[in-house]
Enzyme design. Sequence first.
Site, mmCIF file in Angstrom:
data_model
loop_
_atom_site.group_PDB
_atom_site.id
_atom_site.type_symbol
_atom_site.label_atom_id
_atom_site.label_comp_id
_atom_site.label_asym_id
_atom_site.label_seq_id
_atom_site.Cartn_x
_atom_site.Cartn_y
_atom_site.Cartn_z
ATOM 1 N N LEU A 206 33.940 37.726 39.573
ATOM 2 C CA LEU A 206 33.631 36.484 38.810
ATOM 3 C C LEU A 206 33.672 36.998 37.312
ATOM 4 O O LEU A 206 32.683 38.154 37.230
ATOM 5 C CB LEU A 206 32.269 36.169 39.070
ATOM 6 C CG LEU A 206 32.072 35.280 40.180
ATOM 7 C CD1 LEU A 206 30.448 35.174 40.363
ATOM 8 C CD2 LEU A 206 32.807 33.924 40.054
ATOM 9 N N HIS A 207 34.395 36.442 36.257
ATOM 10 C CA HIS A 207 34.062 36.937 34.969
ATOM 11 C C HIS A 207 34.420 35.808 34.012
ATOM 12 O O HIS A 207 34.309 36.043 32.776
ATOM 13 C CB HIS A 207 34.848 38.171 34.717
ATOM 14 C CG HIS A 207 36.447 37.836 34.558
ATOM 15 N ND1 HIS A 207 37.284 37.859 35.439
ATOM 16 C CD2 HIS A 207 37.041 37.681 33.352
ATOM 17 C CE1 HIS A 207 38.477 37.451 35.217
ATOM 18 N NE2 HIS A 207 38.453 37.626 33.704
ATOM 19 N N ARG A 208 34.832 34.755 34.242
ATOM 20 C CA ARG A 208 35.337 33.595 33.389
ATOM 21 C C ARG A 208 34.039 33.061 32.735
ATOM 22 O O ARG A 208 32.920 32.880 33.406
ATOM 23 C CB ARG A 208 35.771 32.351 34.103
ATOM 24 C CG ARG A 208 37.249 32.572 34.780
ATOM 25 C CD ARG A 208 38.291 32.293 33.928
ATOM 26 N NE ARG A 208 39.394 32.985 34.381
ATOM 27 C CZ ARG A 208 40.257 33.948 33.727
ATOM 28 N NH1 ARG A 208 39.989 34.042 32.521
ATOM 29 N NH2 ARG A 208 41.326 34.481 34.344
ATOM 30 N N ARG A 241 30.758 41.725 31.951
ATOM 31 C CA ARG A 241 30.263 40.726 31.258
ATOM 32 C C ARG A 241 29.531 39.886 32.190
ATOM 33 O O ARG A 241 28.174 39.382 31.908
ATOM 34 C CB ARG A 241 31.257 39.836 30.956
ATOM 35 C CG ARG A 241 31.053 38.081 30.806
ATOM 36 C CD ARG A 241 32.224 37.258 30.722
ATOM 37 N NE ARG A 241 33.263 37.458 29.951
ATOM 38 C CZ ARG A 241 32.932 36.871 28.114
ATOM 39 N NH1 ARG A 241 31.940 36.249 28.219
ATOM 40 N NH2 ARG A 241 34.078 36.801 27.535
ATOM 41 N N ASP A 285 37.746 34.097 40.278
ATOM 42 C CA ASP A 285 38.161 33.218 39.003
ATOM 43 C C ASP A 285 39.143 33.848 38.302
ATOM 44 O O ASP A 285 39.491 33.606 37.265
ATOM 45 C CB ASP A 285 36.848 32.600 38.076
ATOM 46 C CG ASP A 285 36.078 33.827 37.631
ATOM 47 O OD1 ASP A 285 36.628 35.070 37.742
ATOM 48 O OD2 ASP A 285 34.934 33.521 37.131
#
Length: 369
Positions: A206-208, A241, A285
């Site tokens: 996940l990083h969006r 992030r 994502d």
Amino acid sequence: MSIHILNVVGARPNLMKMAPIVDEMARHAEIDQRLLHTGQHYDDNMSRVFFQELGLPSPDVYLGVGSGSHASQTAQVMVGFEKICLESRPDMVVVVGDVNSTMACAITAVKLWIPVAHVEAGLRSLDRRMPEEINRIVTDAVSDLLLTASRDGDENLIREGVDPARIHFVGNVMIDTLLRHRARAAASDVLGRLGVPPRGYALLTLHRPSNVDDRETLGGIVSALEAVQARLSIVFPVHPRTLKRLESFGLLDRLTAMPGMILTEPLGYLDFLCLLDHARLVLTDSGGIQEETTILGVPCLTLRPNTERPVTVTQGTNQVIGSTPERIVASSLEVLEGRGKEGQRPELWDGHAAERIVRVLLNWQQGNS
Ligand code: UD1
């Protein structure tokens, strides 16, 4: 006659796309290539380990721009890159993918009348709230050569009025890297280190910004993960992030307390590929992982409202499910019940894209010199 090509990388997903191109260029005596790293990603585990594992040479130029807002990061890349272009005057600049460095270098080069080739051109999510979508549109608009990975890329560009002579369907270069390294990745001991058996875990990334920068959305995803990990362990290499957001939203303790949740630092290419290859299910994502799971035949659930890679849905193992907790849980359980997609290999995702790319670049150069 020799041709001086400046190849650009900036962020992690650029590295697996550039590696086979650099390799292929090295086979052509007429190409004098340089590699420039903007430094958009700079942590060892986001950058250096990939150079080692993928056999990429150390960059000839490192701009060291680091993190920042979109405007400041883009501006810093442009200022640094302009200086290098003016000093070294390459005959061509090659950019890959859709990160801020890709767009910044394409704009800079074209304004100096240096031809630009964009590898992975034409992808469109049609979602202008994604920073990458802006980067794709701008990069394609200014690049001289548009090298596409799938036919939908050609169609998008034609719809936008691009001259078909600029478009070349070459296939997916990231799959060159995957096929080249799959056997080596199989020898990784990462499953043992993490204590998971083959097909006995889900792999999550996940990083969006749309998933991780909003407290409510990220909280909802964490609740869904709680339900899924009760049925199947989840391996979660956490992007920097995402780690910052989980900490600042007070969600990290909740995740670490889940018995089936295995958190790790971002992993190197070979460990990650090994985990992908043996996963029962992938939740992500990312863009690239949708493509990799399609080739590996592993069911992929994409936690986004859309994808710029529709061929992974029409032909591959990908399902685009959005980020609502109910849907994440329901779709994961469907896969666990054996109802994941099987899929087939898209056209020209065959391990030879880099050869086609270099051939197109050389032909173009001959025709224009
Ligand atoms: C970038 C790309 C995205 C790609 C992703 C893969 C853009 C707009 N986005 O997103 O398309 O899918 O890379 O990872 O270019 N950070 C570190 N160490 C690093 C790099 C980043 O700690 O080596 C942290 C910093 O806090 C930084 C944040 O991660 O502010 C985001 O980094 P950035 O490069 O801006 O975007 P990504 O989210 O990594």
